[in-house]
Design an enzyme around this catalytic site. Structure first.
Site, PDB file in Angstrom:
ATOM      1  N   ALA A  43      -0.744   6.014  -1.535  1.00  0.00           N
ATOM      2  CA  ALA A  43      -0.006   7.246  -1.830  1.00  0.00           C
ATOM      3  C   ALA A  43       1.504   7.000  -1.760  1.00  0.00           C
ATOM      4  O   ALA A  43       2.268   7.512  -2.588  1.00  0.00           O
ATOM      5  CB  ALA A  43      -0.424   8.342  -0.856  1.00  0.00           C
ATOM      6  N   GLY A 225      13.946  -8.037   6.288  1.00  0.00           N
ATOM      7  CA  GLY A 225      15.407  -8.037   6.274  1.00  0.00           C
ATOM      8  C   GLY A 225      16.029  -9.228   5.563  1.00  0.00           C
ATOM      9  O   GLY A 225      17.260  -9.325   5.464  1.00  0.00           O
ATOM     10  N   ASP A 249      14.151   3.234   9.796  1.00  0.00           N
ATOM     11  CA  ASP A 249      12.686   3.213   9.909  1.00  0.00           C
ATOM     12  C   ASP A 249      12.144   2.324   8.779  1.00  0.00           C
ATOM     13  O   ASP A 249      12.301   2.660   7.598  1.00  0.00           O
ATOM     14  CB  ASP A 249      12.158   4.648   9.780  1.00  0.00           C
ATOM     15  CG  ASP A 249      10.645   4.750   9.921  1.00  0.00           C
ATOM     16  OD1 ASP A 249       9.970   3.708  10.013  1.00  0.00           O
ATOM     17  OD2 ASP A 249      10.138   5.887   9.928  1.00  0.00           O
ATOM     18  N   GLY A 254       7.556  -1.817   2.322  1.00  0.00           N
ATOM     19  CA  GLY A 254       6.711  -2.616   1.415  1.00  0.00           C
ATOM     20  C   GLY A 254       6.099  -1.755   0.322  1.00  0.00           C
ATOM     21  O   GLY A 254       5.995  -2.184  -0.836  1.00  0.00           O
ATOM     22  N   ASP A 255       5.711  -0.545   0.666  1.00  0.00           N
ATOM     23  CA  ASP A 255       5.127   0.360  -0.338  1.00  0.00           C
ATOM     24  C   ASP A 255       6.186   0.735  -1.382  1.00  0.00           C
ATOM     25  O   ASP A 255       5.887   0.839  -2.572  1.00  0.00           O
ATOM     26  CB  ASP A 255       4.598   1.633   0.330  1.00  0.00           C
ATOM     27  CG  ASP A 255       3.665   1.320   1.490  1.00  0.00           C
ATOM     28  OD1 ASP A 255       3.034   0.245   1.477  1.00  0.00           O
ATOM     29  OD2 ASP A 255       3.592   2.141   2.421  1.00  0.00           O
ATOM     30  N   GLN A 288      16.159   6.055   6.085  1.00  0.00           N
ATOM     31  CA  GLN A 288      15.755   7.391   6.527  1.00  0.00           C
ATOM     32  C   GLN A 288      14.394   7.329   7.201  1.00  0.00           C
ATOM     33  O   GLN A 288      13.628   6.394   6.976  1.00  0.00           O
ATOM     34  CB  GLN A 288      15.646   8.313   5.304  1.00  0.00           C
ATOM     35  CG  GLN A 288      16.836   8.204   4.399  1.00  0.00           C
ATOM     36  CD  GLN A 288      17.476   9.530   4.099  1.00  0.00           C
ATOM     37  OE1 GLN A 288      17.164  10.538   4.731  1.00  0.00           O
ATOM     38  NE2 GLN A 288      18.388   9.531   3.152  1.00  0.00           N
TER      39      GLN A 288
HETATM   40  O1  RIB Z   1       2.946   1.034   4.789  1.00  0.00           O
HETATM   41  C1  RIB Z   1       3.131   2.147   5.598  1.00  0.00           C
HETATM   42  C2  RIB Z   1       1.879   2.953   5.656  1.00  0.00           C
HETATM   43  O2  RIB Z   1       0.885   2.187   6.304  1.00  0.00           O
HETATM   44  C3  RIB Z   1       1.982   4.215   6.465  1.00  0.00           C
HETATM   45  O3  RIB Z   1       2.381   5.318   5.683  1.00  0.00           O
HETATM   46  C4  RIB Z   1       0.604   4.369   7.068  1.00  0.00           C
HETATM   47  O4  RIB Z   1      -0.094   5.470   6.586  1.00  0.00           O
HETATM   48  C5  RIB Z   1      -0.113   3.061   6.785  1.00  0.00           C
HETATM   49  O5  RIB Z   1      -1.019   3.205   5.771  1.00  0.00           O
END
Ligand code: RIB
Length: 305
Positions: A43, A225, A249, A254-255, A288
């Site tokens: 997501a 980093g 944070d 990575g997402d 953020q």
């Molecule tokens: O990559 C971060 C995500 O890993 C978080 O949002 C958490 O839900 C885990 O799936």
């Protein structure tokens, strides 16, 4: 005009405590409050790709509960199409318990819930429908291996570019990384730890070159980093330096990288240009709180290059 991306992966709600430092084994740390954020690697990447300008369809699962409904509403609000997300009775929506320390580093434990119910046939059917109108498929691995395998095989069988973010490295995943005659393997985007889990010990660059040769597809290693390393199967290696940033944070960096990378590839960018934009977006994202809090728009990415 953005490209069309299909993301296959997990949907979670993140319960986040900001604490001075991460707990050790058996230790309790205390922060001022628990915050709730949208999460899940699938997501999150879908949101990053949508903010970067892609038309995005998400395939996954949530529970038939208030958490799942809120997660889907939030995704729709981001412009992500959720018709590929199954709503499952009798299982809760996935939950991630996250501690973030004063340096922005995190520790995450996930209760998979509905993500463990993402099924092979569901993924195949949704992908077969979507692939004629898809420019790039992004798969992450917080769902069962069978669902990951069918997603990668269905996309690569028809030649749609497929990015596989092996986060986490599931037992048996390595079996998917053997090229088959006439088929392009998935383009892998491990972080350093995931690369080590896939290849065994050795210097990062050497292991990435070996993995790219084995899969006959590019490997992009995210270095936190230190930026990212782009490796092509022929042996070309390019280090993308980190963009200076304020680290608040790192959850979801990575997402963000993967979502923006897929969005750029879908829009027709070459490997290096797509990785450069993703590298910049990931750096912007850590400024953020929350996995999605700092994910940038297409305009901000372009202005920050
Ligand atoms: O990559 C971060 C995500 O890993 C978080 O949002 C958490 O839900 C885990 O799936």
């Amino acid at each position: 005009m953005g490209g069309r991306v299909v993301v296959v992966g997990a949907v979670n709600v993140d319960l986040v405590v900001a604490a001075e430092r991460l707990p050790g084994p058996g230790e309790t740390v205390v922060g001022p409050r628990v915050e709730h954020f949208g999460g899940g690697k699938g997501a999150n990447a879908a949101v990053a790709a949508a903010r970067a300008g892609a038309d995005v369809l998400l395939i996954g699962a949530v529970g038939a509960d208030d958490t799942g409904r809120a997660a889907l509403d939030e995704l729709r609000g981001e412009g992500v199409r959720v018709d590929g997300v199954a709503v499952l009775d009798g299982v809760p929506t996935g939950v991630a318990l996250i501690v973030v320390d004063a340096a922005g580093e995190n520790q995450i434990a996930v209760g998979a819930g509905a993500n463990a119910g993402v099924e092979r046939d569901q993924v195949r059917a949704a992908l077969v429908d979507a692939l004629p109108h898809t420019d790039c498929v992004l798969v992450s691995t917080e769902i069962p291996l069978a669902a990951v395998v069918v997603a990668v095989e269905t996309a690569t069988a028809v030649g749609v570019p497929c990015v596989l973010n092996p986060a986490p490295v599931l037992p048996g995943l390595a079996g998917l990384l053997v090229p088959r005659p006439g088929l392009h393997g998935p383009l892998l985007t491990p972080n350093v730890g995931e690369l080590a889990a896939l290849t065994g010990p050795g210097p990062t660059g050497v292991r990435a070159v070996g993995l790219a040769a084995r899969t006959e597809a590019p490997v992009v290693v995210t270095l936190g980093g230190e930026g990212a390393l782009v490796v092509e199967p022929g042996g070309m290696v390019e280090h993308l330096p980190p963009r200076p940033t304020t680290v608040c944070d790192t959850t979801g960096a990575g997402d963000t990288f993967n979502g923006v990378f897929a969005a750029q590839l879908a829009a027709g960018a070459g490997l290096l240009d797509a990785a450069r934009a993703a590298n910049v977006a990931a750096a912007l994202s850590v400024a953020q709180v929350g996995a999605r809090g700092g994910m940038p728009s297409a305009e901000l990415i372009a202005a920050s290059m």
